[in-house]
Design a protein around this motif. Structure first.
Motif, PDB file in Angstrom:
ATOM      1  N   MET A  90      35.430 -15.559 -45.763  1.00 13.33           N
ATOM      2  CA  MET A  90      34.904 -16.902 -45.954  1.00 13.33           C
ATOM      3  C   MET A  90      35.931 -17.719 -46.737  1.00 13.33           C
ATOM      4  N   PRO A  91      36.280 -18.900 -46.225  1.00 16.01           N
ATOM      5  CA  PRO A  91      37.275 -19.697 -46.939  1.00 16.01           C
ATOM      6  C   PRO A  91      36.737 -20.224 -48.260  1.00 16.01           C
ATOM      7  N   ASP A  92      37.656 -20.452 -49.178  1.00 16.74           N
ATOM      8  CA  ASP A  92      37.302 -21.029 -50.474  1.00 16.74           C
ATOM      9  C   ASP A  92      36.934 -22.488 -50.246  1.00 16.74           C
ATOM     10  N   MET A  93      35.677 -22.860 -50.472  1.00 17.00           N
ATOM     11  CA  MET A  93      35.199 -24.196 -50.162  1.00 17.00           C
ATOM     12  C   MET A  93      35.660 -25.238 -51.182  1.00 17.00           C
ATOM     13  N   LYS A  94      36.286 -24.818 -52.261  1.00 14.58           N
ATOM     14  CA  LYS A  94      36.786 -25.771 -53.257  1.00 14.58           C
ATOM     15  C   LYS A  94      38.144 -26.322 -52.852  1.00 14.58           C
ATOM     16  N   ARG A  95      38.834 -25.596 -51.988  1.00 15.67           N
ATOM     17  CA  ARG A  95      40.157 -26.027 -51.538  1.00 15.67           C
ATOM     18  C   ARG A  95      40.060 -26.646 -50.155  1.00 15.67           C
ATOM     19  N   ARG A  96      40.931 -27.599 -49.902  1.00 17.03           N
ATOM     20  CA  ARG A  96      41.030 -28.184 -48.570  1.00 17.03           C
ATOM     21  C   ARG A  96      41.903 -27.295 -47.705  1.00 17.03           C
ATOM     22  N   PRO A  97      41.703 -27.334 -46.370  1.00 14.49           N
ATOM     23  CA  PRO A  97      42.619 -26.594 -45.491  1.00 14.49           C
ATOM     24  C   PRO A  97      44.049 -27.117 -45.686  1.00 14.49           C
ATOM     25  N   HIS A  98      45.043 -26.260 -45.483  1.00 10.72           N
ATOM     26  CA  HIS A  98      46.430 -26.660 -45.723  1.00 10.72           C
ATOM     27  C   HIS A  98      46.845 -27.854 -44.870  1.00 10.72           C
ATOM     28  N   TRP A  99      46.316 -27.967 -43.673  1.00 11.34           N
ATOM     29  CA  TRP A  99      46.684 -29.072 -42.796  1.00 11.34           C
ATOM     30  C   TRP A  99      46.111 -30.404 -43.260  1.00 11.34           C
ATOM     31  N   TYR A 100      45.147 -30.361 -44.162  1.00  5.96           N
ATOM     32  CA  TYR A 100      44.483 -31.589 -44.620  1.00  5.96           C
ATOM     33  C   TYR A 100      45.432 -32.506 -45.382  1.00  5.96           C
ATOM     34  N   GLU A 101      46.523 -31.946 -45.870  1.00  6.95           N
ATOM     35  CA  GLU A 101      47.504 -32.740 -46.599  1.00  6.95           C
ATOM     36  C   GLU A 101      48.652 -33.198 -45.701  1.00  6.95           C
ATOM     37  N   GLU A 102      48.646 -32.807 -44.437  1.00  3.84           N
ATOM     38  CA  GLU A 102      49.706 -33.203 -43.511  1.00  3.84           C
ATOM     39  C   GLU A 102      49.542 -34.660 -43.106  1.00  3.84           C
ATOM     40  N   GLY A 103      50.638 -35.271 -42.701  1.00  2.83           N
ATOM     41  CA  GLY A 103      50.598 -36.598 -42.101  1.00  2.83           C
ATOM     42  C   GLY A 103      49.940 -37.643 -42.964  1.00  2.83           C
ATOM     43  N   GLN A 104      49.275 -38.568 -42.298  1.00  2.00           N
ATOM     44  CA  GLN A 104      48.620 -39.682 -42.986  1.00  2.00           C
ATOM     45  C   GLN A 104      47.111 -39.609 -42.796  1.00  2.00           C
ATOM     46  N   GLU A 105      46.419 -40.165 -43.759  1.00  2.00           N
ATOM     47  CA  GLU A 105      44.954 -40.228 -43.677  1.00  2.00           C
ATOM     48  C   GLU A 105      44.578 -41.145 -42.505  1.00  2.00           C
ATOM     49  N   PRO A 106      43.802 -40.639 -41.532  1.00  2.00           N
ATOM     50  CA  PRO A 106      43.403 -41.502 -40.409  1.00  2.00           C
ATOM     51  C   PRO A 106      42.347 -42.513 -40.846  1.00  2.00           C
ATOM     52  N   ASP A 107      42.171 -43.516 -40.044  1.00  2.00           N
ATOM     53  CA  ASP A 107      41.125 -44.503 -40.273  1.00  2.00           C
ATOM     54  C   ASP A 107      39.799 -43.762 -40.427  1.00  2.00           C
ATOM     55  N   TYR A 108      39.040 -44.086 -41.448  1.00  2.00           N
ATOM     56  CA  TYR A 108      37.800 -43.344 -41.718  1.00  2.00           C
ATOM     57  C   TYR A 108      36.818 -43.417 -40.563  1.00  2.00           C
ATOM     58  N   ARG A 109      36.874 -44.482 -39.778  1.00  2.00           N
ATOM     59  CA  ARG A 109      35.956 -44.595 -38.635  1.00  2.00           C
ATOM     60  C   ARG A 109      36.215 -43.496 -37.610  1.00  2.00           C
ATOM     61  N   PHE A 110      37.487 -43.141 -37.407  1.00  2.00           N
ATOM     62  CA  PHE A 110      37.814 -42.073 -36.468  1.00  2.00           C
ATOM     63  C   PHE A 110      37.404 -40.716 -37.038  1.00  2.00           C
ATOM     64  N   THR A 111      37.584 -40.558 -38.329  1.00  2.00           N
ATOM     65  CA  THR A 111      37.168 -39.304 -38.968  1.00  2.00           C
ATOM     66  C   THR A 111      35.653 -39.134 -38.858  1.00  2.00           C
ATOM     67  N   LEU A 112      34.916 -40.211 -39.105  1.00  2.00           N
ATOM     68  CA  LEU A 112      33.454 -40.136 -39.006  1.00  2.00           C
ATOM     69  C   LEU A 112      33.005 -39.934 -37.556  1.00  2.00           C
ATOM     70  N   ALA A 113      33.703 -40.536 -36.607  1.00  2.00           N
ATOM     71  CA  ALA A 113      33.375 -40.316 -35.192  1.00  2.00           C
ATOM     72  C   ALA A 113      33.612 -38.858 -34.821  1.00  2.00           C
ATOM     73  N   ASN A 114      34.692 -38.283 -35.321  1.00  2.00           N
ATOM     74  CA  ASN A 114      34.976 -36.875 -35.060  1.00  2.00           C
ATOM     75  C   ASN A 114      33.882 -35.997 -35.665  1.00  2.00           C
ATOM     76  N   GLU A 115      33.422 -36.359 -36.841  1.00  2.00           N
ATOM     77  CA  GLU A 115      32.341 -35.594 -37.478  1.00  2.00           C
ATOM     78  C   GLU A 115      31.048 -35.699 -36.676  1.00  2.00           C
ATOM     79  N   ARG A 116      30.744 -36.882 -36.163  1.00  2.00           N
ATOM     80  CA  ARG A 116      29.538 -37.041 -35.340  1.00  2.00           C
ATOM     81  C   ARG A 116      29.624 -36.192 -34.078  1.00  2.00           C
TER      82      ARG A 116
END
Length: 123
Positions: free
Chosen positions: A1-27
């Motif tokens: 089980m991954p440590d839920m306090k840490r973000r996945p390593h890829w989460y720090e890659e690149g740039q933060e996408p527009d939150y609307r796209f992130t929320l659409a992906n979550e939906r």
């Protein structure tokens, strides 16, 4: 089980996408989970509430198909969400997925079997 306090390593890659796209992906991820739960509920209902079919083992076979499809969908939905997030962060095209193909054909197969049963074994 991954440590839920840490973000996945890829989460720090690149740039933060527009939150609307992130929320659409979550939906979309949540829609996959709802579909997986519906398939699992259908499997339970078929196995427990539907009377046996005239073809031995067919009810169980259909229930297993629904349960396996729901389980695979639930298992791969997070992976799909993460791959899309990573692609958005890195400005890459969205990855292809086989999930709609698998779920669609499993549902179609169950539908064809039920249709054949209804047409060949009227009550």
């Amino acid at each position: 089980m991954p440590d839920m306090k840490r973000r996945p390593h890829w989460y720090e890659e690149g740039q933060e996408p527009d939150y609307r796209f992130t929320l659409a992906n979550e939906r979309t991820f949540l829609a996959w989970l709802r579909t997986a739960l519906a398939l699992l509920a259908g499997a339970v209902a078929l196995a427990q509430l539907v009377p046996p079919f005239s073809v031995a083992g067919l009810r169980t076979g259909l229930a297993v198909l629904l349960a396996v499809t729901g389980t695979v969908l639930a298992a791969f939905s997070y992976r799909r969400w993460a791959r899309v997030q990573r692609a958005m962060r890195n400005g890459r095209p969205l990855p292809m997925t086989w999930l709609p193909f698998v779920v669609g054909w499993a549902a179609a197969l169950c539908g064809v079997v039920v249709l054949v049963l209804v047409l060949t074994h009227p009550r």
